[in-house]
Write a protein that holds these residues in place. Structure first.
Motif, PDB file in Angstrom:
ATOM      1  N   UNK A 159       0.838  -1.198   0.000  1.00 12.35           N
ATOM      2  CA  UNK A 159       0.000   0.000   0.000  1.00 12.35           C
ATOM      3  C   UNK A 159       0.872   1.247   0.000  1.00 12.35           C
ATOM      4  N   UNK A 160       0.508   2.199  -0.880  1.00 15.78           N
ATOM      5  CA  UNK A 160       1.280   3.429  -1.029  1.00 15.78           C
ATOM      6  C   UNK A 160       0.367   4.652  -0.967  1.00 15.78           C
ATOM      7  N   UNK A 161       0.955   5.753  -0.599  1.00 16.73           N
ATOM      8  CA  UNK A 161       0.224   7.012  -0.563  1.00 16.73           C
ATOM      9  C   UNK A 161      -0.286   7.366  -1.963  1.00 16.73           C
ATOM     10  N   UNK A 162      -1.368   8.115  -1.993  1.00 19.90           N
ATOM     11  CA  UNK A 162      -1.997   8.512  -3.242  1.00 19.90           C
ATOM     12  C   UNK A 162      -1.008   9.263  -4.125  1.00 19.90           C
ATOM     13  N   UNK A 163      -0.975   8.909  -5.390  1.00 23.15           N
ATOM     14  CA  UNK A 163      -0.151   9.501  -6.445  1.00 23.15           C
ATOM     15  C   UNK A 163       1.332   9.149  -6.339  1.00 23.15           C
ATOM     16  N   UNK A 164       1.734   8.399  -5.324  1.00 18.24           N
ATOM     17  CA  UNK A 164       3.147   8.009  -5.215  1.00 18.24           C
ATOM     18  C   UNK A 164       3.611   7.190  -6.410  1.00 18.24           C
ATOM     19  N   UNK A 165       2.781   6.239  -6.834  1.00 18.86           N
ATOM     20  CA  UNK A 165       3.225   5.294  -7.856  1.00 18.86           C
ATOM     21  C   UNK A 165       3.349   5.951  -9.225  1.00 18.86           C
ATOM     22  N   UNK A 166       2.463   6.850  -9.555  1.00 22.50           N
ATOM     23  CA  UNK A 166       2.579   7.517 -10.856  1.00 22.50           C
ATOM     24  C   UNK A 166       3.783   8.449 -10.877  1.00 22.50           C
ATOM     25  N   UNK A 167       4.061   9.080  -9.752  1.00 21.33           N
ATOM     26  CA  UNK A 167       5.248   9.930  -9.683  1.00 21.33           C
ATOM     27  C   UNK A 167       6.513   9.095  -9.813  1.00 21.33           C
ATOM     28  N   UNK A 168       6.517   7.955  -9.167  1.00 21.35           N
ATOM     29  CA  UNK A 168       7.670   7.059  -9.230  1.00 21.35           C
ATOM     30  C   UNK A 168       7.878   6.548 -10.656  1.00 21.35           C
ATOM     31  N   UNK A 169       6.783   6.202 -11.311  1.00 19.82           N
ATOM     32  CA  UNK A 169       6.847   5.720 -12.697  1.00 19.82           C
ATOM     33  C   UNK A 169       7.397   6.799 -13.621  1.00 19.82           C
ATOM     34  N   UNK A 170       6.849   7.988 -13.524  1.00 19.69           N
ATOM     35  CA  UNK A 170       7.299   9.080 -14.395  1.00 19.69           C
ATOM     36  C   UNK A 170       8.763   9.440 -14.154  1.00 19.69           C
ATOM     37  N   UNK A 171       9.185   9.294 -12.917  1.00 17.88           N
ATOM     38  CA  UNK A 171      10.549   9.683 -12.567  1.00 17.88           C
ATOM     39  C   UNK A 171      11.590   8.690 -13.073  1.00 17.88           C
ATOM     40  N   UNK A 172      11.268   7.383 -13.026  1.00 17.28           N
ATOM     41  CA  UNK A 172      12.300   6.383 -13.265  1.00 17.28           C
ATOM     42  C   UNK A 172      12.136   5.550 -14.533  1.00 17.28           C
ATOM     43  N   UNK A 173      10.973   5.599 -15.190  1.00 21.34           N
ATOM     44  CA  UNK A 173      10.741   4.663 -16.277  1.00 21.34           C
ATOM     45  C   UNK A 173      11.728   4.830 -17.434  1.00 21.34           C
ATOM     46  N   UNK A 174      12.017   6.055 -17.817  1.00 20.53           N
ATOM     47  CA  UNK A 174      12.937   6.252 -18.941  1.00 20.53           C
ATOM     48  C   UNK A 174      14.338   5.757 -18.606  1.00 20.53           C
ATOM     49  N   UNK A 175      14.776   6.046 -17.401  1.00 18.04           N
ATOM     50  CA  UNK A 175      16.098   5.602 -16.960  1.00 18.04           C
ATOM     51  C   UNK A 175      16.151   4.077 -16.912  1.00 18.04           C
ATOM     52  N   UNK A 176      15.079   3.456 -16.453  1.00 19.21           N
ATOM     53  CA  UNK A 176      15.023   2.001 -16.340  1.00 19.21           C
ATOM     54  C   UNK A 176      15.080   1.353 -17.727  1.00 19.21           C
ATOM     55  N   UNK A 177      14.240   1.838 -18.643  1.00 20.43           N
ATOM     56  CA  UNK A 177      14.198   1.263 -19.986  1.00 20.43           C
ATOM     57  C   UNK A 177      15.522   1.458 -20.720  1.00 20.43           C
ATOM     58  N   UNK A 178      16.099   2.639 -20.580  1.00 19.85           N
ATOM     59  CA  UNK A 178      17.374   2.925 -21.244  1.00 19.85           C
ATOM     60  C   UNK A 178      18.467   1.987 -20.749  1.00 19.85           C
ATOM     61  N   UNK A 179      18.545   1.816 -19.442  1.00 16.02           N
ATOM     62  CA  UNK A 179      19.578   0.941 -18.879  1.00 16.02           C
ATOM     63  C   UNK A 179      19.362  -0.498 -19.302  1.00 16.02           C
ATOM     64  N   UNK A 180      18.117  -0.939 -19.336  1.00 18.57           N
ATOM     65  CA  UNK A 180      17.832  -2.314 -19.730  1.00 18.57           C
ATOM     66  C   UNK A 180      18.230  -2.565 -21.177  1.00 18.57           C
ATOM     67  N   UNK A 181      17.907  -1.622 -22.054  1.00 20.44           N
ATOM     68  CA  UNK A 181      18.287  -1.776 -23.457  1.00 20.44           C
ATOM     69  C   UNK A 181      19.796  -1.754 -23.630  1.00 20.44           C
ATOM     70  N   UNK A 182      20.476  -0.907 -22.861  1.00 23.97           N
ATOM     71  CA  UNK A 182      21.938  -0.856 -22.924  1.00 23.97           C
ATOM     72  C   UNK A 182      22.542  -2.191 -22.495  1.00 23.97           C
ATOM     73  N   UNK A 183      21.957  -2.794 -21.465  1.00 21.32           N
ATOM     74  CA  UNK A 183      22.465  -4.080 -20.966  1.00 21.32           C
ATOM     75  C   UNK A 183      22.341  -5.160 -22.031  1.00 21.32           C
ATOM     76  N   UNK A 184      21.206  -5.213 -22.704  1.00 19.94           N
ATOM     77  CA  UNK A 184      20.994  -6.280 -23.660  1.00 19.94           C
ATOM     78  C   UNK A 184      21.729  -6.067 -24.976  1.00 19.94           C
ATOM     79  N   UNK A 185      22.202  -4.876 -25.203  1.00 17.17           N
ATOM     80  CA  UNK A 185      23.041  -4.643 -26.381  1.00 17.17           C
ATOM     81  C   UNK A 185      24.389  -5.341 -26.227  1.00 17.17           C
ATOM     82  N   UNK A 186      24.742  -5.662 -24.966  1.00 16.81           N
ATOM     83  CA  UNK A 186      26.018  -6.324 -24.700  1.00 16.81           C
ATOM     84  C   UNK A 186      25.960  -7.818 -25.009  1.00 16.81           C
ATOM     85  N   UNK A 187      24.755  -8.344 -25.084  1.00 13.45           N
ATOM     86  CA  UNK A 187      24.605  -9.786 -25.243  1.00 13.45           C
ATOM     87  C   UNK A 187      24.812 -10.212 -26.687  1.00 13.45           C
ATOM     88  N   UNK A 188      25.351 -11.436 -26.885  1.00 17.78           N
ATOM     89  CA  UNK A 188      25.447 -11.944 -28.255  1.00 17.78           C
ATOM     90  C   UNK A 188      24.056 -12.350 -28.716  1.00 17.78           C
TER      91      UNK A 188
END
Length: 417
Positions: free
Chosen positions: A260-289
Motif C-alpha cells: 500500500x502506497x500514498x496517493x499519487x506516489x506510484x505515478x510519480x515514481x513511474x514518471x521519474x524512473x521509467x525512462x532511466x530504467x528502460x534505457x539501462x535495460x536496453x543498454x544491458x541487452x546490447x552487450x549480449x550476443x
C-alpha cells in the motif's frame, strides 16, 4: 432515498479484517444504514450497528484461545504450528462433537450495548442454520430481543464441526455459512440500494444475488491474513490494518495491490524512473550476443520491455515483487521514497549469491528452496554495476534480475517528490 448496506461474511478469526474495513468506511464518512452478517460477520455486525469501533478494536485485541475456550478443552498452544492447532480442533470434534464456546457468552455480555444497539439507526440482520430442522434461520433487529440476541449471534458463529452446535430451545443451530456465508440478499430485503460486501473467502455457501440492479462493491483480502481457526492478537492486528488499507485502495484513496502506497506516489515514481530504467535495460541487452539475446526474447516480459512497453501496471508489479522478495511488511502504508530507500538498505545488508549456488539451484530445479532470492537480486545488482551480465541466468531468474535493475535505477534519485 439510497441506503447503504454493509455485508460481512463468515471467516472465523479472519473477521478482524472486517473491523479494518469498518474503520476505513468511518474514515471515509460512509453512512451505513444496514449491516448483515454471517458467523463472525454477525458478531462484527453488532459492533457496526452499535457504532462502536472502539469496542470492536478492543474485542479483537483481547480474543485468543484462552478467552474463547476452556483450558481443559483447548490447552494453551500459542506459537504452535498450524498442524497442532488443527489437531486440537479434531480431537475436540472426535471426543466431544466439537469445542464448546460457552465462554463467548460472557465476552458478548461485556461488549453488547443494548441501548446503543436498539437506538441506532442502523438496521441489523444475521443468518444461522437450524441443524435439527435442516433449515436456515434469519433474524433481523426487530426479531432480536435483549434475551435472545446473544443466542442467535453465537449460534450464527458456531462453526461446526470445529465448534459444537449451539442449542436454542433444545434445537441445534450451526454456522450460518451452511446457508449463506455472504448475506447480500438479506441486506437487499432490509432495503439496501447499494452494498459494500466484505468477503473473507472462507468456506461456506453463497446465494446468487436476486436483484441485479443493486450495485455491489466487493472488498476481499489481497494478502494472507492467517488461518480462520487461529485466534492470535498479532494476526488480528495485522488483519485490521490490511482491511483498512484494502478499503482505502478500493475507494482510490491509497494505491497498490498487496502493498500500500500514498496517493499519487506510484505515478510519480513511474514518471521519474521509467525512462532511466528502460534505457539501462536496453543498454544491458546490447552487450549480449545474438544467440543468448534470442533466447531471452522468447520470454514475453522481455519482449514487452525491450520494445518499450513497460506499462504503468507492469512497473508497479515489479515494485511489489521487490517488497515481497525483501520481506517488507504488507500492512504498512508506504511513502514510495522511503520504500525505495528501504530496498537499498535491505540490499546493502544482503550477501550476493555465489555462482555455484545458482548453478546448484538450477540443477536441482528447486530455485526458492535452495537459494535465498535476496541473494540472487544482489548477485545481479553487482553484475549490473560492473557491466558484466551472466545472461544465461537472467531468464530463469527474470524477476530477480528486473528487481535488481529497479534498485539500481533508484539508487541515486535526482529529485524529491
Amino acid at each position: 432515498m439510497s441506503k447503504l448496506g454493509l455485508v460481512l461474511s463468515g471467516g472465523g478469526s479472519k473477521g478482524a479484517y472486517e473491523i479494518g474495513v469498518y474503520a476505513a468506511l468511518k474514515y471515509l464518512k460512509k453512512d451505513i444504514n444496514i449491516v448483515t452478517g454471517t458467523s463472525v460477520g454477525a458478531i462484527n455486525g453488532v459492533f457496526v450497528a452499535q457504532k462502536d469501533l472502539k469496542g470492536a478494536l478492543k474485542f479483537w485485541d483481547h480474543v485468543n484461545f484462552k478467552t474463547i475456550f476452556d483450558e481443559n478443552e483447548f490447552p494453551p498452544i500459542e506459537n504452535e504450528k498450524l498442524s497442532k492447532i488443527y489437531m486440537q480442533y479434531a480431537k475436540g470434534f472426535i471426543n466431544e462433537g466439537g469445542l464448546d464456546i460457552y465462554k463467548m457468552k460472557n465476552i458478548f455480555d461485556d461488549y453488547f450495548k443494548a441501548s446503543r444497539f436498539y437506538n441506532s439507526n442502523i438496521d441489523y440482520g444475521l443468518i444461522t442454520y437450524n441443524f435439527s430442522k435442516n433449515k436456515p434461520v434469519i433474524k433481523t433487529k426487530k426479531d432480536l430481543t435483549k434475551d435472545n440476541i446473544k443466542d442467535y449471534v453465537l449460534a450464527s458463529a458456531s462453526c461446526y464441526p470445529a465448534f459444537k452446535p449451539y442449542l436454542i430451545n433444545n434445537e441445534m443451530h450451526i454456522d450460518g455459512g451452511y446457508y449463506d456465508n455472504l448475506p447480500i440478499n438479506l441486506a437487499i430485503d432490509l432495503g439496501a440500494t447499494e452494498i459494500i460486501a466484505v468477503d473473507l473467502r472462507a468456506i461456506g455457501f453463497k446465494k446468487k444475488i436476486k436483484d441485479k440492479t443493486v450495485n455491489v462493491t466487493y472488498i476481499a483480502p489481497r494478502n494472507k491474513i492467517g488461518s480462520f481457526l487461529v485466534f492470535d492478537k498479532t494476526q488480528a492486528r495485522k488483519a485490521i490494518k490490511l482491511g483498512f488499507n484494502d478499503t482505502m485502495k478500493t475507494f482510490n484513496k491509497l494505491e497498490g495491490d498487496k502493498f500500500t502506497f500514498r496517493k499519487y506516489n506510484l505515478i510519480k515514481n513511474y514518471n521519474k524512473y521509467i525512462n532511466k530504467y528502460e534505457t539501462k535495460l536496453n543498454d544491458i541487452f546490447k552487450q549480449s550476443d545474438s544467440k543468448l539475446l534470442n533466447k531471452v526474447f522468447n520470454s514475453k516480459i522481455f519482449k514487452d520491455i525491450l520494445n518499450n512497453k513497460i506499462l504503468y501496471n507492469n512497473f508497479n508489479d515489479l515494485i511489489e515483487i521487490a517488497g515481497k522478495i525483501f520481506n517488507f511488511d504488507e500492512s504498512v502504508i508506504y511513502n514510495i521514497k522511503s520504500y525505495n530507500k528501504g530496498l537499498l538498505t535491505a540490499l546493502s545488508n544482503t550477501p550476493a549469491a555465489q555462482l555455484e549456488e545458482i548453478k546448484t539451484s538450477l540443477k536441482n530445479k528447486e530455485l526458492e528452496n535452495i537459494i535465498d532470492r535476496r541473494k540472487i537480486v544482489k548477485y545481479f545488482y553487482n553484475q549490473i554495476e560492473m557491466g558484466e551480465i551472466a545472461f544465461k541466468y537472467v531468464l530463469p531468474f527474470s524477476n530477480e534480475f528486473l528487481v535488481a535493475l529497479y534498485i539500481y535505477t533508484v539508487k541515486n534519485p535526482r529529485s524529491i517528490y
